[in-house]
Write a protein that holds these residues in place. Structure first.
Motif, PDB file in Angstrom:
ATOM      1  N   SER A 140     -87.838 -28.898-120.985  1.00 19.19           N
ATOM      2  CA  SER A 140     -87.902 -29.953-119.986  1.00 19.19           C
ATOM      3  C   SER A 140     -88.179 -31.287-120.652  1.00 19.19           C
ATOM      4  O   SER A 140     -88.822 -31.365-121.683  1.00 19.19           O
ATOM      5  CB  SER A 140     -88.993 -29.616-118.993  1.00 19.19           C
ATOM      6  OG  SER A 140     -89.409 -30.769-118.314  1.00 19.19           O
ATOM      7  N   GLN A 141     -87.700 -32.339-120.064  1.00 20.88           N
ATOM      8  CA  GLN A 141     -87.935 -33.656-120.632  1.00 20.88           C
ATOM      9  C   GLN A 141     -89.368 -34.097-120.446  1.00 20.88           C
ATOM     10  O   GLN A 141     -89.890 -34.887-121.189  1.00 20.88           O
ATOM     11  CB  GLN A 141     -87.038 -34.708-119.970  1.00 20.88           C
ATOM     12  CG  GLN A 141     -85.585 -34.560-120.276  1.00 20.88           C
ATOM     13  CD  GLN A 141     -84.846 -33.955-119.106  1.00 20.88           C
ATOM     14  OE1 GLN A 141     -85.262 -32.925-118.577  1.00 20.88           O
ATOM     15  NE2 GLN A 141     -83.765 -34.574-118.722  1.00 20.88           N
ATOM     16  N   VAL A 142     -89.980 -33.603-119.378  1.00 23.37           N
ATOM     17  CA  VAL A 142     -91.268 -34.157-119.016  1.00 23.37           C
ATOM     18  C   VAL A 142     -92.390 -33.127-119.032  1.00 23.37           C
ATOM     19  O   VAL A 142     -93.337 -33.236-119.785  1.00 23.37           O
ATOM     20  CB  VAL A 142     -91.186 -34.790-117.617  1.00 23.37           C
ATOM     21  CG1 VAL A 142     -92.558 -34.905-117.008  1.00 23.37           C
ATOM     22  CG2 VAL A 142     -90.534 -36.158-117.713  1.00 23.37           C
ATOM     23  N   ALA A 143     -92.230 -32.132-118.198  1.00 21.57           N
ATOM     24  CA  ALA A 143     -93.323 -31.182-118.073  1.00 21.57           C
ATOM     25  C   ALA A 143     -93.240 -30.144-119.173  1.00 21.57           C
ATOM     26  O   ALA A 143     -92.174 -29.689-119.531  1.00 21.57           O
ATOM     27  CB  ALA A 143     -93.253 -30.497-116.713  1.00 21.57           C
ATOM     28  N   GLY A 144     -94.359 -29.775-119.716  1.00 19.70           N
ATOM     29  CA  GLY A 144     -94.352 -28.779-120.772  1.00 19.70           C
ATOM     30  C   GLY A 144     -94.326 -27.389-120.178  1.00 19.70           C
ATOM     31  O   GLY A 144     -95.164 -27.035-119.364  1.00 19.70           O
ATOM     32  N   SER A 145     -93.371 -26.592-120.561  1.00 23.06           N
ATOM     33  CA  SER A 145     -93.317 -25.233-120.062  1.00 23.06           C
ATOM     34  C   SER A 145     -93.270 -24.292-121.236  1.00 23.06           C
ATOM     35  O   SER A 145     -92.442 -24.445-122.120  1.00 23.06           O
ATOM     36  CB  SER A 145     -92.071 -25.047-119.200  1.00 23.06           C
ATOM     37  OG  SER A 145     -90.935 -25.112-120.011  1.00 23.06           O
ATOM     38  N   ALA A 146     -94.175 -23.353-121.258  1.00 14.83           N
ATOM     39  CA  ALA A 146     -94.215 -22.421-122.382  1.00 14.83           C
ATOM     40  C   ALA A 146     -92.876 -21.723-122.502  1.00 14.83           C
ATOM     41  O   ALA A 146     -92.049 -22.123-123.293  1.00 14.83           O
ATOM     42  CB  ALA A 146     -95.324 -21.405-122.178  1.00 14.83           C
ATOM     43  N   ASP A 147     -92.665 -20.725-121.726  1.00 18.72           N
ATOM     44  CA  ASP A 147     -91.337 -20.139-121.657  1.00 18.72           C
ATOM     45  C   ASP A 147     -91.142 -19.557-120.270  1.00 18.72           C
ATOM     46  O   ASP A 147     -90.540 -18.530-120.085  1.00 18.72           O
ATOM     47  CB  ASP A 147     -91.148 -19.093-122.741  1.00 18.72           C
ATOM     48  CG  ASP A 147     -92.244 -18.069-122.715  1.00 18.72           C
ATOM     49  OD1 ASP A 147     -92.179 -17.118-123.466  1.00 18.72           O
ATOM     50  OD2 ASP A 147     -93.170 -18.220-121.890  1.00 18.72           O
ATOM     51  N   VAL A 148     -91.704 -20.249-119.314  1.00 18.98           N
ATOM     52  CA  VAL A 148     -91.570 -19.831-117.937  1.00 18.98           C
ATOM     53  C   VAL A 148     -90.801 -20.921-117.211  1.00 18.98           C
ATOM     54  O   VAL A 148     -90.885 -22.093-117.569  1.00 18.98           O
ATOM     55  CB  VAL A 148     -92.946 -19.658-117.289  1.00 18.98           C
ATOM     56  CG1 VAL A 148     -92.825 -18.835-116.029  1.00 18.98           C
ATOM     57  CG2 VAL A 148     -93.914 -19.036-118.266  1.00 18.98           C
ATOM     58  N   LEU A 149     -90.063 -20.529-116.245  1.00 24.32           N
ATOM     59  CA  LEU A 149     -89.368 -21.517-115.439  1.00 24.32           C
ATOM     60  C   LEU A 149     -90.393 -22.422-114.774  1.00 24.32           C
ATOM     61  O   LEU A 149     -91.400 -21.959-114.252  1.00 24.32           O
ATOM     62  CB  LEU A 149     -88.512 -20.830-114.384  1.00 24.32           C
ATOM     63  CG  LEU A 149     -87.067 -20.565-114.803  1.00 24.32           C
ATOM     64  CD1 LEU A 149     -87.018 -19.803-116.124  1.00 24.32           C
ATOM     65  CD2 LEU A 149     -86.348 -19.807-113.711  1.00 24.32           C
ATOM     66  N   THR A 150     -90.100 -23.701-114.785  1.00 22.34           N
ATOM     67  CA  THR A 150     -91.035 -24.663-114.210  1.00 22.34           C
ATOM     68  C   THR A 150     -91.324 -24.353-112.749  1.00 22.34           C
ATOM     69  O   THR A 150     -92.470 -24.445-112.305  1.00 22.34           O
ATOM     70  CB  THR A 150     -90.479 -26.086-114.320  1.00 22.34           C
ATOM     71  OG1 THR A 150     -89.968 -26.278-115.627  1.00 22.34           O
ATOM     72  CG2 THR A 150     -91.553 -27.091-114.047  1.00 22.34           C
ATOM     73  N   ALA A 151     -90.295 -23.996-112.031  1.00 24.90           N
ATOM     74  CA  ALA A 151     -90.487 -23.694-110.605  1.00 24.90           C
ATOM     75  C   ALA A 151     -91.499 -22.565-110.437  1.00 24.90           C
ATOM     76  O   ALA A 151     -92.356 -22.613-109.553  1.00 24.90           O
ATOM     77  CB  ALA A 151     -89.153 -23.317-109.970  1.00 24.90           C
ATOM     78  N   ASP A 206     -96.362 -33.447-110.257  1.00 22.66           N
ATOM     79  CA  ASP A 206     -95.581 -34.134-111.265  1.00 22.66           C
ATOM     80  C   ASP A 206     -94.307 -33.366-111.614  1.00 22.66           C
ATOM     81  O   ASP A 206     -94.018 -33.102-112.785  1.00 22.66           O
ATOM     82  CB  ASP A 206     -96.426 -34.377-112.528  1.00 22.66           C
ATOM     83  CG  ASP A 206     -95.771 -35.395-113.427  1.00 22.66           C
ATOM     84  OD1 ASP A 206     -95.132 -36.308-112.901  1.00 22.66           O
ATOM     85  OD2 ASP A 206     -95.885 -35.252-114.658  1.00 22.66           O
ATOM     86  N   VAL A 207     -93.604 -33.003-110.607  1.00 20.32           N
ATOM     87  CA  VAL A 207     -92.342 -32.283-110.759  1.00 20.32           C
ATOM     88  C   VAL A 207     -91.312 -32.950-109.861  1.00 20.32           C
ATOM     89  O   VAL A 207     -91.663 -33.745-108.988  1.00 20.32           O
ATOM     90  CB  VAL A 207     -92.473 -30.830-110.293  1.00 20.32           C
ATOM     91  CG1 VAL A 207     -91.647 -29.921-111.139  1.00 20.32           C
ATOM     92  CG2 VAL A 207     -93.900 -30.395-110.264  1.00 20.32           C
ATOM     93  N   SER A 208     -90.077 -32.631-110.122  1.00 21.29           N
ATOM     94  CA  SER A 208     -89.025 -33.167-109.277  1.00 21.29           C
ATOM     95  C   SER A 208     -89.113 -32.551-107.882  1.00 21.29           C
ATOM     96  O   SER A 208     -89.560 -31.425-107.699  1.00 21.29           O
ATOM     97  CB  SER A 208     -87.671 -32.869-109.897  1.00 21.29           C
ATOM     98  OG  SER A 208     -86.805 -32.287-108.959  1.00 21.29           O
TER      99      SER A 208
END
Lengths: 237, 237
Positions: free
Chosen positions: A9-20, A52-54
């Motif tokens: 992601s450009q913004v939020a850090g995601s380990a390896d899980v879908l941001t949603a 802080d997500v879309s």
DNA sequence: TAACTCCTTTTTGCTGAACAATCCTGCTTG
DNA sequence: CAAGCAGGATTGTTCAGCAAAAAGGAGTTA
């Protein structure tokens, strides 16, 4: 490469899980913890800012909770934290009887890991009780019953049952959590667990059945005497 | 009102359902009907064009099918129609035993509508058999077993069970659907239904239990002798 | 006062384009 | 012929914007 900035992601850090999924988990936590009480509307723009997500991603998270049964959605009218009716509670106890009792019945087919899960939950409950952590004790009790249902031996069933128990927690905030009162349930949990660990399937079945009857009666009562149509009573009807 | 102009979307017509749900239903149909066979990859751009929806919306539909257990998703590698392993099939039959047998056991609590559902499914199966519509007959049989599970009396359980049976249909295309062979199952269905309508709970339980044992054995066998890595081993060879 | 209608302001549902990160494929090279 | 590398294809996510529906308020009428 540390990760905070990386990930995809450009913004939020995601380990390896879908941001949603991450947002959905956070939201579920807020709901189960009572930060978002039943009836609260979930405006996606507001929440999207909060996490802080879309808006798009948050929307997907909300939809997930919708299929999990924690929020309801009316077309074009947005979503809100689900408010359980008495009928809902009754249905949930039908499911509990079906799955937990069936789990007890298939005790003989249980593996060692599953029995360990049961004693672990009981141990955790004992510790929480010792530390007077009533919130943790409540979740430990639910974990015990989940472990009982897990005796059936199906991961899909476990996931479904976890959802159902989560829905039950929506009612929890209605109840006056009197500590001394809650202790009774933990003791009965332990009684059932002991019978299970001894392999006494028959007695465990009977005791659990009574447990569920009493628990259901308590919950139904709590719902009946709760400020029922608090938020819904508006807009006529 | 077939399509284009109405609804709220600029392009796709939606009666009063979310567009993503509509697409998800259509996709599920394609999967269950065998148009999209297990292992088939679901490229979202392609499908988005096919259904004339935005890539974003289609993505949501696919995700729904993911939580329904009909498609699997690897991170950054897309989604594909799920391929059931032998373990999956075993688990599904654990669930069938748990829910269908429990349904039979709670026959006494059943309402009239539920009994009507059962006889309706049997009647439908009879009609399909008369017309040699083997596909419809197969779904009628599943509908009967769903009606048996519905004896438990929980809509949530019904929805969950419907998902599980849908997953089971993913294996169907593997099986050689010999008509004469399939008739056997319909007869046994009818036998169980008759016992239920007579109120003979005990015999129905026994007969259904044997039915499930045999059915599981058949399915497991079909999976074992099926061209296992058919689509995954391809591209060369 | 209560109720009904009309209009404005939110809020939703969906789209299309953009971009980084990752996977996949075929080609080169040793 | 195996290993490695480049380039294209595909995915996950964000963003801004538009049309349609719902929420909410003002005004009118009874």
């Amino acid at each position: 490469m540390s990760n905070a900035t990386s990930g995809q992601s450009q913004v939020a850090g995601s380990a390896d899980v879908l941001t949603a999924d991450r947002v959905a988990a956070a939201l579920r936590d807020d709901i189960l913890r009572g930060v978002l009480k039943p009836g609260a509307r979930l405006k996606d723009f507001e929440l999207a800012e909060r996490f802080d997500v879309s808006r798009n991603t948050l929307r997907e998270a909300v939809k997930q909770l919708g299929t999990a049964g924690l929020v309801t959605t009316r077309l074009n009218a947005g979503s809100a934290v689900r408010r359980l009716s008495e009928a809902d509670a009754r249905e949930i106890y039908i499911i509990r009887r079906t799955l937990e009792l069936s789990g007890v019945d298939s005790l003989s087919r249980a593996g060692e890991a599953q029995m360990l899960n049961i004693s672990a939950a009981i141990e955790e409950a004992r510790r929480a009780a010792a530390e007077s952590d009533w919130s943790e004790l409540s979740t430990a009790s639910l974990r015990f019953h989940q472990a009982v249902a897990a005796l059936n031996g199906s991961a899909r069933l476990d996931a479904f049952f976890a959802n159902v128990l989560a829905q039950l927690r929506l009612v929890n905030w209605v109840m006056t959590d009197e500590p001394s009162f809650q202790m009774q349930w933990v003791d009965r949990d332990k009684g059932i667990a002991d019978l299970l660990l001894q392999g006494n399937r028959h007695e465990a079945h009977i005791k659990l059945s009574r447990y569920l009857d009493d628990s259901e009666a308590l919950i139904i009562n709590a719902i009946r005497r709760s400020p029922d149509g608090l938020a819904s009573a508006s807009t006529s009807s």
